[in-house]
Structures are given as structure tokens and as C-alpha cells.
Motif scaffolding. Sequence first.
Motif, short mmCIF file in Angstrom:
data_model
loop_
_atom_site.label_atom_id
_atom_site.label_comp_id
_atom_site.label_asym_id
_atom_site.label_seq_id
_atom_site.Cartn_x
_atom_site.Cartn_y
_atom_site.Cartn_z
N MET A 1 -14.46 -4.88 9.78
CA MET A 1 -13.00 -4.78 9.85
C MET A 1 -12.58 -3.31 9.82
O MET A 1 -13.07 -2.56 8.97
CB MET A 1 -12.40 -5.50 8.64
N LYS A 2 -11.72 -2.89 10.75
CA LYS A 2 -11.30 -1.50 10.82
C LYS A 2 -10.16 -1.22 9.83
O LYS A 2 -9.21 -2.01 9.75
CB LYS A 2 -10.85 -1.15 12.22
N ASN A 3 -10.27 -0.11 9.12
CA ASN A 3 -9.27 0.25 8.10
C ASN A 3 -8.20 1.17 8.68
O ASN A 3 -8.52 2.17 9.32
CB ASN A 3 -9.95 0.99 6.95
N VAL A 4 -6.94 0.82 8.41
CA VAL A 4 -5.83 1.62 8.92
C VAL A 4 -4.81 1.86 7.80
O VAL A 4 -4.46 0.94 7.06
CB VAL A 4 -5.10 0.89 10.08
N ILE A 5 -4.33 3.10 7.70
CA ILE A 5 -3.26 3.41 6.75
C ILE A 5 -1.94 3.49 7.52
O ILE A 5 -1.85 4.21 8.52
CB ILE A 5 -3.51 4.75 6.04
N VAL A 6 -0.94 2.74 7.05
CA VAL A 6 0.39 2.82 7.66
C VAL A 6 1.34 3.35 6.60
O VAL A 6 1.56 2.69 5.57
CB VAL A 6 0.88 1.43 8.15
N THR A 7 1.90 4.53 6.81
CA THR A 7 2.84 5.06 5.82
C THR A 7 4.23 4.46 6.04
O THR A 7 4.59 4.10 7.17
CB THR A 7 2.92 6.61 5.84
N GLY A 8 4.97 4.33 4.95
CA GLY A 8 6.31 3.75 5.03
C GLY A 8 6.26 2.33 5.58
O GLY A 8 7.06 1.94 6.43
N ALA A 9 5.32 1.54 5.04
CA ALA A 9 5.12 0.18 5.57
C ALA A 9 5.85 -0.88 4.76
O ALA A 9 5.66 -2.07 4.98
CB ALA A 9 3.63 -0.14 5.64
N SER A 10 6.70 -0.45 3.83
CA SER A 10 7.41 -1.43 2.99
C SER A 10 8.60 -2.05 3.70
O SER A 10 9.07 -3.12 3.33
CB SER A 10 7.88 -0.76 1.69
N ARG A 11 9.11 -1.35 4.73
CA ARG A 11 10.34 -1.83 5.39
C ARG A 11 10.30 -1.47 6.87
O ARG A 11 9.46 -0.69 7.31
CB ARG A 11 11.57 -1.14 4.78
N GLY A 12 11.27 -2.01 7.61
CA GLY A 12 11.57 -1.57 8.97
C GLY A 12 10.39 -1.53 9.93
O GLY A 12 9.58 -2.45 10.01
N ILE A 13 10.30 -0.42 10.65
CA ILE A 13 9.28 -0.28 11.70
C ILE A 13 7.87 -0.31 11.10
O ILE A 13 6.96 -0.94 11.64
CB ILE A 13 9.52 1.03 12.50
N GLY A 14 7.69 0.36 9.95
CA GLY A 14 6.38 0.41 9.32
C GLY A 14 5.90 -0.97 8.91
O GLY A 14 4.71 -1.31 9.08
N ARG A 15 6.81 -1.79 8.41
CA ARG A 15 6.46 -3.16 8.05
C ARG A 15 5.98 -3.91 9.29
O ARG A 15 4.94 -4.60 9.27
CB ARG A 15 7.68 -3.86 7.45
N ALA A 16 6.73 -3.77 10.38
CA ALA A 16 6.37 -4.48 11.62
C ALA A 16 5.01 -3.99 12.15
O ALA A 16 4.22 -4.79 12.65
CB ALA A 16 7.46 -4.26 12.67
N ILE A 17 4.75 -2.69 11.99
CA ILE A 17 3.46 -2.14 12.44
C ILE A 17 2.33 -2.76 11.59
O ILE A 17 1.30 -3.19 12.12
CB ILE A 17 3.44 -0.60 12.33
N ALA A 18 2.54 -2.78 10.28
CA ALA A 18 1.51 -3.35 9.39
C ALA A 18 1.22 -4.80 9.76
O ALA A 18 0.06 -5.22 9.84
CB ALA A 18 1.96 -3.24 7.93
N MET A 19 2.27 -5.58 10.02
CA MET A 19 2.09 -7.00 10.39
C MET A 19 1.35 -7.13 11.72
O MET A 19 0.43 -7.94 11.85
CB MET A 19 3.46 -7.70 10.50
N GLU A 20 1.76 -6.34 12.71
CA GLU A 20 1.15 -6.43 14.04
C GLU A 20 -0.34 -6.06 13.97
O GLU A 20 -1.19 -6.74 14.56
CB GLU A 20 1.89 -5.49 15.00
N LEU A 21 -0.65 -4.99 13.24
CA LEU A 21 -2.05 -4.56 13.15
C LEU A 21 -2.89 -5.56 12.36
O LEU A 21 -4.04 -5.81 12.69
CB LEU A 21 -2.14 -3.16 12.53
N ALA A 22 -2.29 -6.16 11.32
CA ALA A 22 -3.01 -7.18 10.55
C ALA A 22 -3.33 -8.38 11.44
O ALA A 22 -4.44 -8.92 11.41
CB ALA A 22 -2.19 -7.60 9.34
N LYS A 23 -2.36 -8.76 12.28
CA LYS A 23 -2.59 -9.88 13.22
C LYS A 23 -3.74 -9.57 14.16
O LYS A 23 -4.46 -10.46 14.59
CB LYS A 23 -1.34 -10.11 14.08
N ARG A 24 -3.89 -8.29 14.49
CA ARG A 24 -4.97 -7.88 15.41
C ARG A 24 -6.29 -7.65 14.69
O ARG A 24 -7.24 -7.14 15.28
CB ARG A 24 -4.55 -6.62 16.17
#
Length: 240
Positions: A1-24
Motif C-alpha cells: 500500500m502506498k503512503n501519502v500525506i495530505v495536508t489540511g485534510a480535515s475539511r474542504g478540498i483536502g478532505r475530498a483528496i484524502a477520500m479520493e486517494l483512499a478509494k484508489r
Amino acid sequence: MKNVIVTGASRGIGRAIAMELAKRGYRIAINYARSKDRALEVLKSIREIGGEAEIYRADVSSYPEVENMVMEFHRKYGNIYGLVANAGIYIRKNIRDMSIDDWNRTIEVNLNGAFYLVKAALPYMERGSIVFVSSQLAFKGSPSSVAYSASKAGMLGLMRSLAIQLAPDIRVNAVAPGTIDTDMIASYTLERRKEREKEIPLGRIGKPEEVARAVAFLLDEDSSYITGATLDVNGGLYIR
Ligand code: NAP
């Protein structure tokens, strides 16, 4: 599993990025500064879809805090594949009202924060991909914050130099979102939203998920021959 850090992932765009990458299938370090409850909600949502994630508090404007986050994530899960420098603030003040502190804080979070993340994580990255969340205001200037547009243009300069220096093992790209429906535009009145929508060729304000899919594309192997590029995600609001 590839590890990724998403800063500012608690809300808004960062949250959506975290969700999208987790789905992938990526394992996500969900970074937040103040919104722990929101970060825990993101963690819960990722786990509900069978994904893996952890939350990490770190103010991205503090190098020791960023370094600590990176080291903890690495200690637990090993090498880091991806970074998404998304955390950002937008202090809406004209130059005449903007204080020195407003300027410094904006640069510290938006620009220094992106640099600190890369600097701290690089020793733990063999190959991978980095994406910066800049803004269309990097290109066209902002009516309400000189610091914000300067910080976002600075991120693109940083991105381009990193793309050269880290090739061929690590690709570095950016997205430049237009107006996206998050807390960052919560101060917009209904009238202002409608005016903005009229200015956007695609006729509406963007969704965080639409930025997230562009970020995921740049992070993934799908974009294996792209580095040093900036992808506009703005509904045509600013066409370069
Ligand atoms: P948002 O809803 O206001 O969320 C901002 C995020 O950044 C939050 O998760 C916040 O975490 C985090 N953050 C702020 N300061 C931080 C710090 N010092 N350390 C760590 N995290 C910090 O904003 P957004 O609209 O999603 O914006 C995300 C990125 O997109 C920003 O870089 C922004 O400039 C860029 N962008 C947004 C738009 C737009 O129209 N929305 C357009 C172009 C570019 P906490 O709540 O935990 O503090």
C-alpha cells in the motif's frame, strides 16, 4: 500500500483528496491543524470504505511539527510515496488593511508549509509523486489579498524547480483551482455566488471532489510522463 500525506485534510478540498486517494488504495496521513473532530470524521469515512488512514496534528508553518508528523508516519508505515501540499489560508484584506502579520502568516502557511512538507519527507521518499494545491490567483492576481496570490505563485516556482531537481524518481506537479465550494468561500453572499457563477464558462462553482480527481490523476501513475505541470481546475474561469 502506498503512503501519502495530505495536508489540511480535515475539511474542504483536502478532505475530498484524502477520500479520493483512499478509494484508489492509498494509505493516508490526514493532516489537520485545529479541526480534530473533522479530521476524525474523515478517518471514520475512510475506514468505512475499507481504506487505511491515520490523523496527524501539525501546523504546516512549523518545521518541527511537520518533521514530527512525517517521522511518525514513516516509523509506522515505512517509505512515503506521495505528498499533497493542500493546507492553505486566505486572509481577505486589501494591501492597505493587510498587516505585516497577515502577510507573514499567509506566506508561512501556504508557501513555507509546502516547502517544509517536501523538505521533511524527502529522506523517506525513493520514488513517488508530489502535488501542490495552488490557485488560479497565482496567475491573475487577487482583488483581496496580495499575500495569497504571492504565496500561490511562489508555490508554482517551488514546484517547477523541484520537478527538475527530483527527476526522474519523483514527479512534482500542481493544480490551480478556481472557485470551489468550501469554507474558504463561506463569506460569499448568495448574490456574489450568482455573480461568480455567471463569470464561469461552465456555469457553476466547482466541487472539492472535482479538484480531488485532478490531484489523484497527477499523483497516480496515470500521469507518468507529466512533471512540472500545472493543471487548471476552474470551469474555464481563467484560461491561460
Ligand atoms: P478550507 O475549507 O478553508 O480548508 C483549509 C484546510 O487547511 C483545513 O483542513 C485546515 O485545517 C487546513 N489548514 C489551515 N491552516 C493550516 C495549518 N497552519 N496547518 C495545517 N493545516 C492547516 O479551504 P479549501 O478551500 O479546502 O482550500 C484548500 C486549498 O485549496 C488551499 O490551499 C486553498 O488555498 C486552495 N484553493 C481553494 C480554493 C477555493 O475556492 N476553495 C480555490 C483555489 C485554491 P484545520 O481546520 O484543521 O485548521
